[in-house]
Design a protein around this motif. Sequence first.
Motif, PDB file in Angstrom:
ATOM      1  N   GLN A   1      16.120  55.664  22.060  1.00  0.00           N
ATOM      2  CA  GLN A   1      17.434  56.773  21.998  1.00  0.00           C
ATOM      3  C   GLN A   1      16.887  57.576  23.286  1.00  0.00           C
ATOM      4  O   GLN A   1      17.372  58.716  23.501  1.00  0.00           O
ATOM      5  N   MET A   2      15.536  57.666  22.962  1.00  0.00           N
ATOM      6  CA  MET A   2      15.212  59.462  23.662  1.00  0.00           C
ATOM      7  C   MET A   2      15.361  59.480  25.842  1.00  0.00           C
ATOM      8  O   MET A   2      15.461  59.465  26.376  1.00  0.00           O
ATOM      9  N   LYS A   3      15.623  57.829  25.730  1.00  0.00           N
ATOM     10  CA  LYS A   3      15.382  56.919  27.619  1.00  0.00           C
ATOM     11  C   LYS A   3      16.954  57.360  27.535  1.00  0.00           C
ATOM     12  O   LYS A   3      16.887  57.497  28.866  1.00  0.00           O
ATOM     13  N   ASN A   4      17.691  57.587  26.391  1.00  0.00           N
ATOM     14  CA  ASN A   4      18.954  57.545  27.207  1.00  0.00           C
ATOM     15  C   ASN A   4      19.422  58.881  27.215  1.00  0.00           C
ATOM     16  O   ASN A   4      20.874  59.739  27.193  1.00  0.00           O
ATOM     17  N   LEU A   5      18.843  59.394  26.351  1.00  0.00           N
ATOM     18  CA  LEU A   5      19.264  61.660  26.767  1.00  0.00           C
ATOM     19  C   LEU A   5      19.130  62.262  27.355  1.00  0.00           C
ATOM     20  O   LEU A   5      17.856  61.661  28.040  1.00  0.00           O
TER      21      LEU A   5
END
Length: 291
Positions: free
Chosen positions: A287-291
């Motif tokens: 999820q953090m990489k997709n931010l």
Amino acid sequence: MNRLFFQPHQAGLSKVEAAEHTLRSINPDVQFEVHNYNITTIDNFQHFMDRISKGGLTEGGPVDLVLCCVDNFEARLAINTACNELGQIWMESGVSENAVSGHIQLIKPGETACFACAPPLVVAANIDEKTLKRDGVCAASLPTTMGVVAGLLVQNVLKYLLNFGTVNFYLGYNAMQDFFPTMTMKPNPQCDDKYCRDKQGEFKLKEAAKPKQQLVVEEEEEIVHADNDWGIELMSEVSEEELKAASGPVPDLPEGITVAYTIPIKEPTAGETVEESEQSLDELMAQMKNL
């Protein structure tokens, strides 16, 4: 002096003449005045006092300082008497008979102890110092010890005349331990030297006549800042209960060990809490990489 100044080609000259020749060859600009006599006799003593009081560089003026490098108590006492009578500041020096210790001493008549204020035990007990030496036996002598003491004397003279550093009133030297004791001795009111007692009275009157300095206590002004843009507050006093309340738990420690302080427990404030989640660490990182 024989070991510091004397040279083989000066055989036959007196000590003072040999010293003058050696020192003049080192520094020919220095003015020398040589007198080869016993200062303890009446006639020579009077001439000695005359040279102290009128032998300065200025015509008929006194000398600035007298240096004593004699090797017996009788001669030292003669110099002490002359300087006390004339009010002349002088420096005394000497090396012990075992040649492994020595001292230098600055003497101001009336202000500090003179040489007669604290006499050696053998003199105080009325023992003739001549009986301490055996005929044909010379006391121990080391040029190194004499060189060290002579250097300390000259260094003290330079500090006194040129007004720098700290001038020692008494500096000892113990060659066996490389120990340098220092002290200041007050004059003895019952000193055997009449002129010393007279100078003590003159010094006390001179000190009493000096204007007394009043101690001025400066009041510290209270610093007041009208503006406090950053909201800084200073706590002047913190109670023990407040310190305990701000402390954290004390860990289990072995007997005899205590902590100086503990880390206080920080209570979470609104907006700083994070809701629990059942997502795995890999899902959260994705999820953090997709931010």
